[in-house]
Design an enzyme around this catalytic site. Sequence first.
Site, mmCIF file in Angstrom:
data_model
loop_
_atom_site.group_PDB
_atom_site.id
_atom_site.type_symbol
_atom_site.label_atom_id
_atom_site.label_comp_id
_atom_site.label_asym_id
_atom_site.label_seq_id
_atom_site.Cartn_x
_atom_site.Cartn_y
_atom_site.Cartn_z
ATOM 1 C CG ASP A 11 -1.588 1.272 1.491
ATOM 2 O OD1 ASP A 11 -2.338 1.719 0.609
ATOM 3 O OD2 ASP A 11 -1.367 1.873 2.564
ATOM 4 C CG ASP A 13 -1.633 7.789 0.507
ATOM 5 O OD1 ASP A 13 -0.566 8.392 0.320
ATOM 6 O OD2 ASP A 13 -2.620 7.878 -0.257
#
Length: 242
Positions: A11, A13
């Site tokens: 991922d 953020d």
Amino acid sequence: MTAPLRLVVFDCDGTLIDSQHMIVAAMAHVFAAHGLAALPRADVLSIVGLSLDEALAALLPDTEPGIRRRITQSYKDAFFEIRHRADLAEPLFPGVREALAALHARPGTVLGIATGKSQRGLAHALETHGLRDYFVTLQTADDAPSKPHPEMLRRAMRAVGAAAADTALVGDTSYDIEMARAAGAHAFGVDWGYHAPETLRSSGAHFVLSDFAALAPALDALWTGEPRQAVREATVHGRREP
């Protein structure tokens, strides 16, 4: 026998980049522009990881779809207008560059990203930090349904030819963990992001990392078939002191 290709998908953020100040500021700017009351910071951060459409639907469930579409576009515009403000820097989390470089150098291991960002937003983030060359597959909310739907991760696996058993997803939210589990991949949570460790565990995380230095040994233990306790010990090896 040829060793299987290993895929590690991150991922963005909350996992690689600490973008919370930018996200909260952009959301506050847009809400004010549309005459909406500001939301608590925790509420805004709780939806990080979803596609922007899904995030705004969660934050504004009673708002008409047409208004939400206008807010969505306003957010995209605001995000790029204010990204140069010094007080809204989006730094890498500690150990990110070293961990990516070490994994990228491993024969038979490739890296990818699956994020709720747009392609434009992701490209800007990777270029800013000089990370683009580490990744062979970039999956975004422009290309597939929002997390926790597994399609982004499935697309990453198809792109490189990796099996689910040889794929690990590293993320900071329950949406990441649920996506990985739905795709049949290994789910690694991180405790420095935007969802609490207990939330990650209750969502099905196989392990929760407390330091990027623990990722490589945890993957080694996992993929060499060592007992579960060995993997658990690897995940806490680099634990930060409180």
